[in-house]
Design a protein around this motif. Structure first.
Motif, PDB file in Angstrom:
ATOM      1  N   ASP A 133       0.824  -1.211   0.000  1.00  0.00           N
ATOM      2  CA  ASP A 133       0.000   0.000   0.000  1.00  0.00           C
ATOM      3  C   ASP A 133       0.857   1.259   0.000  1.00  0.00           C
ATOM      4  N   ALA A 134       2.092   1.131   0.505  1.00  0.00           N
ATOM      5  CA  ALA A 134       3.031   2.253   0.558  1.00  0.00           C
ATOM      6  C   ALA A 134       4.436   1.698   0.402  1.00  0.00           C
ATOM      7  N   GLU A 135       5.316   2.489  -0.187  1.00  0.00           N
ATOM      8  CA  GLU A 135       6.702   2.036  -0.416  1.00  0.00           C
ATOM      9  C   GLU A 135       7.347   1.512   0.861  1.00  0.00           C
ATOM     10  N   GLU A 136       7.075   2.192   1.993  1.00  0.00           N
ATOM     11  CA  GLU A 136       7.735   1.831   3.251  1.00  0.00           C
ATOM     12  C   GLU A 136       7.034   0.698   4.001  1.00  0.00           C
ATOM     13  N   GLU A 137       5.917   0.206   3.501  1.00  0.00           N
ATOM     14  CA  GLU A 137       5.195  -0.870   4.183  1.00  0.00           C
ATOM     15  C   GLU A 137       6.052  -2.135   4.231  1.00  0.00           C
ATOM     16  N   PRO A 138       6.281  -2.706   5.416  1.00  0.00           N
ATOM     17  CA  PRO A 138       7.049  -3.949   5.506  1.00  0.00           C
ATOM     18  C   PRO A 138       6.331  -5.086   4.772  1.00  0.00           C
TER      19      PRO A 138
END
Length: 155
Positions: free
Chosen positions: A43-48
């Motif tokens: 959902d987001a670039e930084e999502e693990p």
């Protein structure tokens, strides 16, 4: 109405299976002959990636393997990835010029076959199959290959 953001070309594939190596497959609503494991993009670039995997499992099947759940310790990052060309029919979901996706492989062992809760907008049917039959039933070659790796990772 705001425009929906482009899909991130980094995703997870989660092979849900029992200790007996039966695999859950779900049928896509937008392609009736496409059986697959749980898949989904960040959902987001930084999502693990583990968070992406647990979120997608919950969204697509209703099975809870998020942190703090009874199944959380059964979600396993296989530390493998596939890079593949996105099927042309789904490229419009990505930014212009994006044609490849990186898919990270996970497994989720559930104690026994369970009935998933499907969102009919995404998936219309489900079935449990022995892992070799499940691999044969998948439309995606990378999904089939992941399922065939199951005996190695289920030990």
């Amino acid at each position: 109405m705001s425009e929906r953001p482009w899909k991130i070309p980094e995703s997870v594939l989660v092979v849900i299976h029992t200790p007996a190596l039966e695999v859950l497959l779900i049928r896509r609503a937008d392609a009736e002959d496409f059986w697959q494991s749980v898949t989904g993009s960040k959902d987001a670039e930084e999502e693990p990636l583990a968070l992406t995997a647990a979120r997608e499992v919950a969204e697509e099947t209703g099975i809870d393997c998020r942190e703090g759940s009874a199944l959380a310790c059964n979600l396993c990052d296989w530390q493998l990835q596939n890079v593949y060309e996105i099927y042309p029919r789904w490229r419009a979901r990505y930014a212009p010029g994006v044609i490849h996706n990186t898919e990270h492989l996970f497994g989720l062992c559930v104690p026994e076959r369970m009935s998933p809760r499907l969102d009919p907008r995404e998936h219309t049917a489900w079935r449990w199959l022995p892992y070799r039959e499940a691999a044969d039933a998948c439309f995606s070659p990378s999904n089939a290959e992941a399922i065939l790796l199951l005996p190695k990772f289920a030990q």
